[in-house]
Design a protein around this motif. Structure first.
Motif, mmCIF file in Angstrom:
data_model
loop_
_atom_site.group_PDB
_atom_site.id
_atom_site.type_symbol
_atom_site.label_atom_id
_atom_site.label_comp_id
_atom_site.label_asym_id
_atom_site.label_seq_id
_atom_site.Cartn_x
_atom_site.Cartn_y
_atom_site.Cartn_z
ATOM 1 N N UNK A 2 -0.181 -0.680 -18.167
ATOM 2 C CA UNK A 2 1.132 -0.535 -17.549
ATOM 3 C C UNK A 2 2.068 -1.608 -18.085
ATOM 4 N N UNK A 3 3.297 -1.639 -17.580
ATOM 5 C CA UNK A 3 4.297 -2.602 -18.041
ATOM 6 C C UNK A 3 4.631 -3.611 -16.949
ATOM 7 N N UNK A 4 5.418 -3.178 -15.949
ATOM 8 C CA UNK A 4 5.771 -4.130 -14.894
ATOM 9 C C UNK A 4 5.113 -3.805 -13.556
ATOM 10 N N UNK A 5 4.240 -2.830 -13.540
ATOM 11 C CA UNK A 5 3.547 -2.483 -12.299
ATOM 12 C C UNK A 5 2.622 -3.619 -11.869
ATOM 13 N N UNK A 6 2.562 -3.861 -10.567
ATOM 14 C CA UNK A 6 1.598 -4.799 -10.006
ATOM 15 C C UNK A 6 0.302 -4.051 -9.727
ATOM 16 N N UNK A 7 -0.818 -4.712 -10.001
ATOM 17 C CA UNK A 7 -2.130 -4.100 -9.812
ATOM 18 C C UNK A 7 -2.875 -4.872 -8.738
ATOM 19 N N UNK A 8 -3.435 -4.127 -7.787
ATOM 20 C CA UNK A 8 -4.167 -4.756 -6.688
ATOM 21 C C UNK A 8 -5.524 -4.074 -6.524
ATOM 22 N N UNK A 9 -6.552 -4.874 -6.303
ATOM 23 C CA UNK A 9 -7.885 -4.362 -6.004
ATOM 24 C C UNK A 9 -8.268 -4.880 -4.628
ATOM 25 N N UNK A 10 -8.545 -3.963 -3.688
ATOM 26 C CA UNK A 10 -8.850 -4.414 -2.333
ATOM 27 C C UNK A 10 -9.875 -3.499 -1.665
ATOM 28 N N UNK A 11 -10.391 -3.969 -0.533
ATOM 29 C CA UNK A 11 -11.304 -3.185 0.301
ATOM 30 C C UNK A 11 -10.955 -3.492 1.752
ATOM 31 N N UNK A 12 -10.333 -2.507 2.411
ATOM 32 C CA UNK A 12 -9.899 -2.723 3.776
ATOM 33 C C UNK A 12 -9.710 -1.381 4.486
ATOM 34 N N UNK A 13 -9.230 -1.436 5.701
ATOM 35 C CA UNK A 13 -8.902 -0.219 6.447
ATOM 36 C C UNK A 13 -7.396 -0.038 6.383
ATOM 37 N N UNK A 14 -6.979 1.021 5.691
ATOM 38 C CA UNK A 14 -5.559 1.262 5.464
ATOM 39 C C UNK A 14 -5.262 2.720 5.795
ATOM 40 N N UNK A 15 -4.395 2.920 6.776
ATOM 41 C CA UNK A 15 -4.100 4.277 7.224
ATOM 42 C C UNK A 15 -3.374 5.093 6.156
ATOM 43 N N UNK A 16 -2.718 4.434 5.196
ATOM 44 C CA UNK A 16 -1.997 5.137 4.142
ATOM 45 C C UNK A 16 -2.889 5.464 2.953
ATOM 46 N N UNK A 17 -4.000 4.722 2.815
ATOM 47 C CA UNK A 17 -4.941 4.954 1.706
ATOM 48 C C UNK A 17 -6.251 5.432 2.327
ATOM 49 N N UNK A 18 -6.383 6.740 2.473
ATOM 50 C CA UNK A 18 -7.499 7.296 3.249
ATOM 51 C C UNK A 18 -8.728 7.594 2.407
ATOM 52 N N UNK A 19 -8.587 7.523 1.060
ATOM 53 C CA UNK A 19 -9.717 7.825 0.182
ATOM 54 C C UNK A 19 -10.042 6.615 -0.688
ATOM 55 N N UNK A 20 -11.246 6.637 -1.248
ATOM 56 C CA UNK A 20 -11.658 5.579 -2.176
ATOM 57 C C UNK A 20 -11.246 5.960 -3.582
ATOM 58 N N UNK A 21 -10.615 5.031 -4.295
ATOM 59 C CA UNK A 21 -10.208 5.315 -5.659
ATOM 60 C C UNK A 21 -8.887 4.673 -6.006
ATOM 61 N N UNK A 22 -8.110 5.318 -6.887
ATOM 62 C CA UNK A 22 -6.905 4.717 -7.441
ATOM 63 C C UNK A 22 -5.648 5.427 -6.939
ATOM 64 N N UNK A 23 -4.679 4.614 -6.494
ATOM 65 C CA UNK A 23 -3.386 5.107 -6.033
ATOM 66 C C UNK A 23 -2.281 4.499 -6.892
ATOM 67 N N UNK A 24 -1.219 5.279 -7.119
ATOM 68 C CA UNK A 24 -0.035 4.777 -7.827
ATOM 69 C C UNK A 24 1.178 5.056 -6.947
ATOM 70 N N UNK A 25 1.892 4.004 -6.596
ATOM 71 C CA UNK A 25 3.083 4.135 -5.771
ATOM 72 C C UNK A 25 4.294 3.700 -6.582
ATOM 73 N N UNK A 26 5.275 4.604 -6.694
ATOM 74 C CA UNK A 26 6.479 4.314 -7.474
ATOM 75 C C UNK A 26 7.674 4.206 -6.546
ATOM 76 N N UNK A 27 8.168 2.994 -6.346
ATOM 77 C CA UNK A 27 9.352 2.759 -5.526
ATOM 78 C C UNK A 27 10.473 2.126 -6.339
ATOM 79 N N UNK A 28 10.397 2.238 -7.651
ATOM 80 C CA UNK A 28 11.430 1.636 -8.505
ATOM 81 C C UNK A 28 12.685 2.492 -8.478
#
Length: 502
Positions: free
Chosen positions: A80-106
């Motif tokens: 990627x270019x300016x995207x921030x990358x995060x690796x985490x393990x938690x309980x998140x109501x917005x991330x309901x599955x295990x794997x990779x998510x990409x959120x674009x708010x630019x």
């Protein structure tokens, strides 16, 4: 009067014209904002609208889509270019599955001719899964926010301990571990390789470093960013006290690179294997290092080490070194540095205490050691050398320096067979009232002719007996020999112990 009225009228209508242009411009901006991607006045407005995508399959155009089972992915590379990358393990109501998510708010504006639309591609290169994100580029950003999150939920057993992860970005930050608030758990990885230009690489308290289990399992590179950790680890300092600080405990080899003006800002680095540090012109600021061997490649920069356990070697810098500032509070191991004949190199070395050997080859520069306990081998041309030896020092001293001054201080005994050779640089021997030795000074012209007494200054007052002949100077009847070969001046000074231990 008429001219004045004409002038006022001109500025009035000119101002109205400018105001009209500004109004039209803002109207166009509003039109573009309601029609993203449409060209108006050679410009476009782009927005991600907070789009959140969960990666379920590949999308290569020339291949059939392949469904992705994230539990079976062992090699993943994120580009990627300016995207921030995060690796985490938690309980998140917005991330309901295990794997990779990409959120674009630019969102922002870009020139229509060079517009780069946001897109992402997912494909395999051999066994490695590639996730390539192309962010929108613009000349004006309202929000430069793209988030790539590798997520595992605490509600399930999946972690990433079988995953070899590579992240290649330009401006983006990389955070490993994620938040420590709420229901969280430690993230695991088999190996991690990160390359970024201006972004930071940060580890939180929720990353399990012990999961890194292969050779070169941790490799971090940033040009102008920081490498840091907020994970609390324990270590035992040189006084035997156990302390806690932010750091990393690694059961593998590790490599940290700051190519430009970046900074390695980690309090504690405990590495069971070898540690490689590269610092072109940045900062190495590490309070405690424990490694089998610490190798440093550098050009310049500030290298500030607290306690270092294991050898500290600058042989990887031989072809590149210029003028690093090297500061070490305590080194339990050997110190090795060579400039490989580079006449421009001027390292500045400041070691407060070392329990190990010192080997330095450099034409210029400075070396200052407050308490040396191991063998000394220095080959210089115009170095400034200032060494103080521990009270029970009994090892080899071999110093060759052409034009620079050599000043040696002996807190206790003076070892037999010590050798100092200079051409135009003065030799200064400072010693306390416990020293008993003999100095044999000769000219540095290959003749073995004794140094003229006019070139010798003995300053011991009436506190200590000495005998000076044409061939040698005996201090307090000592027989251990110090060989001084020089064409410059020799100084022998009796000093108080406190002046050498301060």
């Amino acid at each position: 009067m008429a001219q004045e009225k004409i002038r006022k009228g001109f500025f009035f209508y000119f101002g109205m014209f400018v105001l009209l242009l500004i109004t039209v411009f803002f109207i166009c901006l509003v039109v573009m904002m309601f029609n993203p991607g449409q060209t108006v006045l050679w410009m476009q407005y782009f927005t991600g609208d907070g789009q959140n995508v969960y990666i379920t399959s590949t999308n290569a155009k020339d291949k059939e889509d392949i469904s992705i089972n994230w539990a079976n992915v062992t090699d993943l590379e994120i580009r990627c270019s300016y995207a921030d990358v995060k690796i985490d393990r938690n309980k998140n109501s917005k991330l309901t599955k295990d794997g990779l998510y990409i959120n674009n708010s630019s969102k922002g504006f870009c020139g229509a001719a060079g517009a780069v639309p946001y897109e992402y591609k997912v494909y395999y290169e051999g066994p490695k899964l590639i996730v390539e994100v192309k962010e929108s580029q613009g000349f004006l950003f309202f929000s430069k926010d793209v988030q790539i999150t590798l997520h595992a939920s605490t509600e399930r057993s999946m972690n990433f301990d079988n995953l070899n992860l590579t992240v290649k970005t330009t401006e983006g930050d990389v955070e490993v571990g994620g938040t420590t608030v709420g229901e969280t758990d430690n993230v695991k990885l088999a190996s991690l390789n990160v390359e970024t230009t201006t972004g930071d690489i940060a580890f939180t308290d929720k990353f399990d470093f012990s999961s890194l289990n292969s050779d070169k399992a941790l490799s971090l590179k940033t040009t102008d960013g920081d490498i840091l950790s907020t994970k609390k680890v324990l270590y035992t300092n040189s006084k035997g006290a156990t302390q806690e600080a932010n750091g990393m405990v690694l059961g593998c080899d590790a490599k940290f690179v700051v190519d430009g003006k970046g900074k390695v800002n980690v309090n504690v680095l405990r590495v069971s294997g070898n540690l490689e540090l590269t610092c072109a012109r940045g900062v190495l600021d590490i309070d405690y290092i424990s490694a089998a061997k610490t190798s440093v490649a550098c050009i310049e920069g500030n290298h500030m080490f607290g306690e270092v356990y294991g050898d500290l070697s600058y042989t990887n810098s031989a072809d590149t070194i210029l003028a690093p500032n090297i500061i070490v509070d305590y080194l339990k191991g050997d110190f090795i540095l060579s400039t490989d004949g580079n006449a421009q190199a001027e390292p500045d070395i400041d070691i407060k205490k070392i329990d190990g050997a010192v080997s330095v080859i450099s034409d210029k520069g400075e070396i200052d050691i407050k308490q040396a306990s191991g063998a000394i081998d220095i080959d210089g041309k115009n170095m400034k050398i200032n060494l103080i030896f521990a009270e029970n020092f009994g090892d080899v001293i071999n110093i060759v320096n052409e034009g620079g001054k050599v000043e040696l201080g002996f807190i206790g005994t003076v070892p037999n067979g010590a050798k100092v050779k200079t051409t135009g640089g003065d030799v200064i021997l400072n010693f306390t009232d416990t020293a008993r030795f003999k100095v044999v000074p000769v000219k540095n012209d290959g003749s073995s002719e004794a140094l003229s007494k006019d070139n010798i200054s003995v300053n011991i007052g009436s506190q200590k007996f000495y005998n000076q002949t044409d061939a040698d100077i005996t201090i307090d009847g000592g027989s251990d020999v110090v060989n001084v070969i020089t064409n410059a001046k020799l100084w022998l000074n009796l000093v108080a112990k406190a002046t050498l231990t301060a």
